[in-house]
Scaffold this motif. Structure first.
Motif, short mmCIF file in Angstrom:
data_model
loop_
_atom_site.label_atom_id
_atom_site.label_comp_id
_atom_site.label_asym_id
_atom_site.label_seq_id
_atom_site.Cartn_x
_atom_site.Cartn_y
_atom_site.Cartn_z
N MET A 1 32.69 4.40 96.42
CA MET A 1 32.53 3.95 97.76
C MET A 1 31.71 4.83 98.48
N PRO A 2 30.66 4.10 99.06
CA PRO A 2 29.46 5.07 99.60
C PRO A 2 30.04 6.07 100.68
N VAL A 3 29.22 7.15 100.85
CA VAL A 3 29.72 8.15 101.88
C VAL A 3 28.25 8.68 102.59
N THR A 4 28.40 8.77 103.98
CA THR A 4 27.49 9.20 104.62
C THR A 4 27.69 10.52 105.15
N ILE A 90 27.30 20.01 108.84
CA ILE A 90 27.30 18.84 108.05
C ILE A 90 28.76 18.34 107.98
N THR A 91 28.81 16.93 108.29
CA THR A 91 30.23 16.16 108.15
C THR A 91 29.77 14.94 107.46
N ILE A 92 31.17 14.43 107.08
CA ILE A 92 30.93 13.62 106.04
C ILE A 92 31.68 12.33 106.49
N TRP A 93 31.18 11.17 106.20
CA TRP A 93 31.69 9.95 106.94
C TRP A 93 31.99 8.72 105.77
N GLU A 94 32.89 7.90 105.93
CA GLU A 94 32.89 6.98 104.80
C GLU A 94 33.07 5.65 105.82
N PRO A 95 32.09 4.58 105.24
CA PRO A 95 31.91 3.40 106.04
C PRO A 95 33.42 2.34 106.27
#
Length: 104
Positions: A1-4, A90-95
């Motif tokens: 799964m992509p991660v931003t 830094i924060t990590i997000w999933e679409p």
């Protein structure tokens, strides 16, 4: 799964040009990575030394296990303590959803 990743930087004013030069080199090299999706560097219109990087990859595991170890990142990572006034945020997000303008 992509991660931003959203990464915010507060740069030491005297180090702004060095920061941009090193970061541009990393961004240019990332472009050819097969798991790379996109990166957008933003500047804060109210502060010349505040930046935000929006960076999307196919896999968080790939970023941790492969991308962060790439040789083109070494100079960047080594210089960060002298370039920044404080640690990166830094924060990590999933679409959940993506929308793009459609040309008619």
């Amino acid at each position: 799964m992509p991660v931003t990743y959203l990464i915010k930087f507060q740069v030491v004013p005297e180090r702004r040009e060095q920061f941009l030069e090193l970061l541009n080199g990393v961004l240019d090299a990332m472009r050819s990575e097969p798991m790379f999706h996109e990166a957008i560097l933003h500047s804060d219109p109210t502060s010349d030394n505040r930046f935000m990087l929006y960076e999307t990859w196919e896999s968080h595991e790939d970023v941790i296990n492969a991308q962060l170890q790439r040789p083109y990142r070494h100079a960047w990572h080594e210089a960060l303590p002298t370039l920044l006034e404080q640690e990166r945020d830094i924060t990590i997000w999933e679409p959940l959803r993506a929308d793009h303008r459609q040309d008619v």
